[in-house]
Design a protein around this motif. Structure first.
Motif, short mmCIF file in Angstrom:
data_model
loop_
_atom_site.label_atom_id
_atom_site.label_comp_id
_atom_site.label_asym_id
_atom_site.label_seq_id
_atom_site.Cartn_x
_atom_site.Cartn_y
_atom_site.Cartn_z
N VAL A 78 7.18 -3.03 -1.96
CA VAL A 78 6.10 -2.60 -1.05
C VAL A 78 6.69 -2.47 0.35
CG1 VAL A 78 3.89 -3.21 0.00
CG2 VAL A 78 4.29 -3.65 -2.44
N ASP A 79 6.74 -1.24 0.83
CA ASP A 79 7.32 -0.99 2.14
C ASP A 79 6.31 -1.22 3.27
OD1 ASP A 79 9.49 0.27 3.92
OD2 ASP A 79 7.75 1.54 4.33
N SER A 80 5.08 -0.71 3.09
CA SER A 80 4.09 -0.82 4.16
C SER A 80 2.69 -0.62 3.62
CB SER A 80 4.38 0.23 5.26
OG SER A 80 4.46 1.53 4.71
N LEU A 81 1.71 -1.09 4.40
CA LEU A 81 0.29 -0.93 4.09
C LEU A 81 -0.34 -0.08 5.18
CD1 LEU A 81 -0.57 -4.62 3.11
CD2 LEU A 81 0.08 -2.75 1.59
N TRP A 82 -1.20 0.86 4.77
CA TRP A 82 -1.82 1.80 5.71
C TRP A 82 -3.32 1.85 5.45
CZ3 TRP A 82 1.04 5.17 9.08
CH2 TRP A 82 2.43 5.00 8.99
N LEU A 83 -4.07 2.16 6.49
CA LEU A 83 -5.53 2.26 6.38
C LEU A 83 -6.00 3.59 6.96
CD1 LEU A 83 -8.25 0.99 5.61
CD2 LEU A 83 -8.33 -0.01 7.92
N ALA A 84 -6.76 4.34 6.16
CA ALA A 84 -7.34 5.60 6.62
C ALA A 84 -8.74 5.34 7.14
CB ALA A 84 -7.38 6.61 5.47
N GLU A 85 -8.98 5.67 8.41
CA GLU A 85 -10.30 5.55 9.03
C GLU A 85 -10.61 6.87 9.73
OE1 GLU A 85 -11.01 1.06 10.39
OE2 GLU A 85 -9.23 1.92 11.32
N GLU A 138 4.23 -3.79 7.80
CA GLU A 138 5.47 -3.22 7.29
C GLU A 138 6.38 -4.35 6.84
OE1 GLU A 138 8.66 0.23 8.64
OE2 GLU A 138 7.54 -0.87 10.16
N HIS A 139 7.14 -4.09 5.77
CA HIS A 139 8.05 -5.11 5.27
C HIS A 139 9.11 -5.45 6.31
CE1 HIS A 139 10.58 -7.34 2.44
NE2 HIS A 139 11.60 -6.73 3.02
N GLU A 140 9.36 -6.72 6.44
CA GLU A 140 10.44 -7.19 7.30
C GLU A 140 11.49 -7.86 6.42
OE1 GLU A 140 8.97 -9.70 10.37
OE2 GLU A 140 7.66 -8.17 11.25
N GLN A 151 -6.74 -0.50 1.61
CA GLN A 151 -5.50 -0.06 2.26
C GLN A 151 -4.59 0.64 1.25
OE1 GLN A 151 -3.67 -3.31 4.45
NE2 GLN A 151 -5.67 -4.11 5.05
N ASP A 152 -3.92 1.67 1.72
CA ASP A 152 -2.93 2.36 0.88
C ASP A 152 -1.62 1.57 0.88
OD1 ASP A 152 -4.72 4.40 0.45
OD2 ASP A 152 -3.90 5.70 2.01
N ILE A 153 -0.92 1.65 -0.24
CA ILE A 153 0.38 0.99 -0.37
C ILE A 153 1.47 2.06 -0.44
CG2 ILE A 153 1.81 -0.50 -1.80
CD1 ILE A 153 -0.69 -1.86 -2.80
N HIS A 154 2.44 1.96 0.44
CA HIS A 154 3.60 2.84 0.39
C HIS A 154 4.79 2.04 -0.11
CE1 HIS A 154 2.16 6.47 2.70
NE2 HIS A 154 1.14 5.63 2.80
N LEU A 155 5.43 2.56 -1.14
CA LEU A 155 6.50 1.84 -1.83
C LEU A 155 7.89 2.33 -1.40
CD1 LEU A 155 5.02 1.81 -5.45
CD2 LEU A 155 4.64 0.17 -3.60
N THR A 156 8.88 1.57 -1.81
CA THR A 156 10.27 1.95 -1.58
C THR A 156 10.81 2.80 -2.73
OG1 THR A 156 11.03 -0.09 -2.63
CG2 THR A 156 10.73 -0.13 -0.23
#
Length: 761
Positions: free
Chosen positions: A609-616, A625-627, A359-364
């Motif tokens: 860490v703002d959110s995790l994403w998956l490329a398929e 997503e961070h809460e 999974q990709d990590i998107h940061l703040t």
């Protein structure tokens, strides 16, 4: 005795066949076939081999004549065990569909299911035949393993490797990326003579980059094995594209028999690259090809680190988010198995389980802001030679937008294996600059006067003092305070040796909580702590997390109030009240405490860490997503509002009656903040300062006209510098923290020249 003989004869008549040595007496051939299946099912391969036809048997150590299909008992067992092991076989079931019995030939049609760990259930239709050859024997052939398998075929299994997840900043810029290496390869299958092999070997060793790769006896043995193989392609060297000279490809392709692949097709995983170098190194960390000792641990089932995911080509996170999120970034391997014919063709794919990419990590964090922070520090802080940390965060959410701990390092040096053992030891043993330490979350420091906001809040909310409480005149005499010509006083009747006042020739009066925050007066907070006493003070500080590690996406150090076993004296309590003594915390925790006053007394959990994403395929899916989560309530809403006003007073300009932050010089926003100074590396009564921590923590409160901020303008800035007092100009060291904070709290449009002119002016 006669009864026993009769029973034995009846048993012989009832059994379809009975093994006598390796011979079978005549009986029911179909049931004999089923005996073979049961033997395979139970793993009794020796027994199964014993009852197959002698026409396919071969004595161990012998070689079958050309054109004859034969197998030894060892080969028979190995074929089954290798295939079953490769599939992760957990069991076998079969169901008889049809039985045909004859006097010479018998057969059974059946459906057989392999239960496997790798591919689940594999089901096919089979036919097994038995022939009477003076006794029943099974007419064995490889098709009894898989229907499409023939003599000379073999089962090939392999791994589908996942793509490691990448790391992005808040604006979508790649911070940790995967790139395809340049791979030098040869084709051993094209080498037909020893002379060709020797010529290619010499040509390979004449290329400097390849000569380095094969510079040891062990690596030369590897090269010889490669050249002697019949592989269709063999990798000799993989390198980062930017690590070779411009004429590298030309020199390689000039050697007949060598080729270069830039697509990554010849490597199992891509290489890790950090395009911004040292920026965010303490957040990102680094990944590299797994080290031999780590791989040994991963393969040892008795080692706590055991993990079958890894092999010699795997990448492993070793620091920062690359380590902390290893199991998310790495993905999960898939696998495949197919029957390969004698000519190398794929006769049948048994299963092909695709890998699950990491999974990709998107940061703040924002890389442009991060680079701006680093640029400011480089210009202001004597080219970064003063160690320290800067944190930029949104105080209303806890989102970290920049985090710079310096000195730092370039993660590319680690991922590419450019750090030798000597350099690594030097970095590990550097206890002053500590380039591997993320000061923001792993460094523990006395917070100095920034901590007075907590002491004051606790004093009010515990009922010890009020905002109107004034340090009484009688205490001046009791504590024997001299001002402003002297900075100390003796109050031995309280068991207190010394409290030093913050110098200020224009103190605000009366000496209440608000003015003591503005002037950062040590005496008021030492006195407040004494009024509370150790029990109330400790319980109050524990309630707001001062003996905890603040939650974060990376491990943080645990803060403390007092060392274990230390005597709780009056002297220590007074010092603790104004942020000295033995109290220690991380900069991130102090930033979150100050941010709480922006939020009505609530401290949110900081995060990066703002959110995790998956490329398929073509789909890019958000997995999580961070809460926002509340960590602690620091004080009541009323106390927070009053403390906020006091911190605004701290940062007013020197022309408007400002306090210790009057030199901040920000006019584009109203700033609420707190300064702090903590002395380290010296005895309590030693007036000679060796090292000093210079703190400033502040946030934008409103626009200059008092109107509320736009949400995107919310910003808190923490600066903490480790000052070597002997090597800094006396007239500048106290201003460094203000210069850095000022430039970050103003706006983000200043160029490097603007920064230099601003400071020099």
């Amino acid at each position: 005795m006669k009864k026993a003989v009769c029973f034995f004869l009846i048993l012989l008549l009832l059994l379809p066949s009975v093994i006598t040595g390796c011979q079978m007496i005549r009986g029911n051939g179909s049931e004999f076939c089923l005996q073979f299946l049961e033997m395979i099912k139970s793993g009794s391969y020796d027994s199964a081999y014993a009852i197959i036809s002698s026409s396919v048997k071969l004595a161990d150590g012998e070689t079958a004549p050309d054109g004859e299909n034969r197998i030894t008992s060892d080969e028979f067992e190995k074929k089954y065990t290798d295939i079953f092991s490769a599939m992760g076989l957990t069991g076998i079931d079969y169901e008889v569909k049809n039985v045909s019995d004859g006097t010479i030939l018998s057969s059974v049609d059946y459906t057989l299911t392999y239960h496997t760990e790798m591919a689940g259930d594999l089901t096919d239709n089979y036919t097994i035949t038995a022939e009477y050859q003076g006794g029943w024997v099974v007419m064995w052939e490889p098709a009894l393993i898989f229907p499409s398998m023939e003599w000379g075929d073999r089962l090939l299994t392999g791994v589908n490797y996942p793509v490691r997840g990448e790391i992005f900043d808040a604006d979508g810029n790649l911070l940790a990326e995967n790139i395809s290496p340049l791979t030098v390869y040869c084709v051993p299958a094209n080498i037909t003579t020893d002379e060709q092999r020797a010529e290619l070997r010499a040509a390979i060793l004449a290329v400097p980059e390849l000569a380095d790769r094969f510079s040891t006896p062990e690596s030369l043995e590897t090269l010889d094995r490669i050249l002697s193989s019949r592989l269709s392609s063999a990798r000799l060297l993989s390198v980062y594209p930017d690590m070779v000279s411009d004429d590298f490809e030309e020199r390689i392709l000039a050697v007949e028999g060598l080729g270069i692949d830039a697509s990554g097709a010849l490597v199992t995983t891509k290489y890790r690259n950090y395009p911004y170098g040292s920026s965010l190194s303490h957040i990102l960390g680094f990944a590299s090809i797994i080290q031999e000792e780590d791989l040994d641990a991963k393969k040892d089932v008795n080692d706590p680190a055991y993990d079958p995911f890894y092999d010699g080509d795997s990448w492993l996170g070793y620091a920062g988010l690359e380590l902390q999120y290893e199991n998310i970034l790495r993905g999960e391997k898939g696998s495949f198995a197919y029957i390969q014919g004698s000519n190398g063709e794929n006769r049948k794919t048994l299963y092909n389980i695709p890998a699950v990419n990491g999974q990709d990590i998107h940061l703040t964090v924002k890389i442009k802001l991060q680079q701006r922070v680093e640029e400011i520090v480089d210009v202001v802080s004597y080219t970064g030679t003063v160690p320290g940390v800067v944190i930029v965060m949104n105080p209303t959410t806890g989102a970290v937008e920049a985090m710079y701990s310096w000195p730092d390092y370039d993660p590319n040096d680690f991922s590419r294996g450019l750090i030798d053992d000597e350099t690594w030891q030097e970095m590990e043993n550097d206890t002053v600059n500590t380039p591997l330490l993320n000061r923001a979350i792993q460094g523990l420091y006395p917070p100095g006067s920034t901590f007075k906001t907590l002491t004051g809040s606790l004093g009010v909310d515990s009922g010890t003092i009020t905002w109107d409480t004034v340090f009484p005149d009688t205490e001046y005499l009791k504590w024997d305070i001299w001002e402003p010509s002297r900075s100390g006083g003796q109050f031995s009747d309280l068991g207190i040796e010394k409290v030093t006042r913050t110098g200020n020739s224009n103190r605000h009066t009366p000496m209440n909580l608000e003015n003591s925050i503005i002037d950062s007066d040590n005496i008021f907070f030492a006195w407040t702590a004494l009024l509370m006493g150790w029990d109330k003070f400790i319980s109050g500080m524990e309630a707001v997390g001062m003996t905890e590690a603040i939650p974060f996406d990376l491990p943080t150090q645990t803060s403390q109030i007092i060392n274990e076993g230390t005597e709780k004296t009056g002297t220590l309590l007074t010092m603790t009240g104004y942020g000295q003594g033995e109290i220690l915390t991380t900069p991130l925790q102090m930033a979150s405490y100050i941010a709480a006053f922006r939020n009505g007394g609530v401290a949110y959990e900081p995060y990066v860490v703002d959110s995790l994403w998956l490329a398929e395929g073509t789909e890019y899916t958000k997995i999580s997503e961070h809460e926002s989560a509340v960590w602690k309530r620091i004080c009541t809403e009323e106390t927070a509002a009053l403390m906020e006003q006091a911190m605004i007073g701290v940062c007013r300009s020197r022309y408007s009656g400002g306090g210790t932050g009057r030199y901040l010089g920000v006019t584009s926003y109203v700033i609420a903040g707190k300064t702090g100074t903590a002395e380290i590396g010296k005895a309590i009564q030693d007036d000679a300062k060796e090292r000093e921590l210079a703190w400033f923590i502040g946030y934008r409160y409103s626009n200059p006209d008092g109107s509320p901020l736009n949400p995107e303008d919310e910003r808190l800035v923490l600066v903490m510098l480790e000052l070597d007092m002997a090597n800094l100009p006396d007239d500048e060291y106290s201003m460094l923290k203000f210069w850095i904070a000022q430039l970050l709290l103003k706006d983000d449009t200043l160029t490097e020249d603007d920064i230099t002119q601003n400071i020099m002016g």
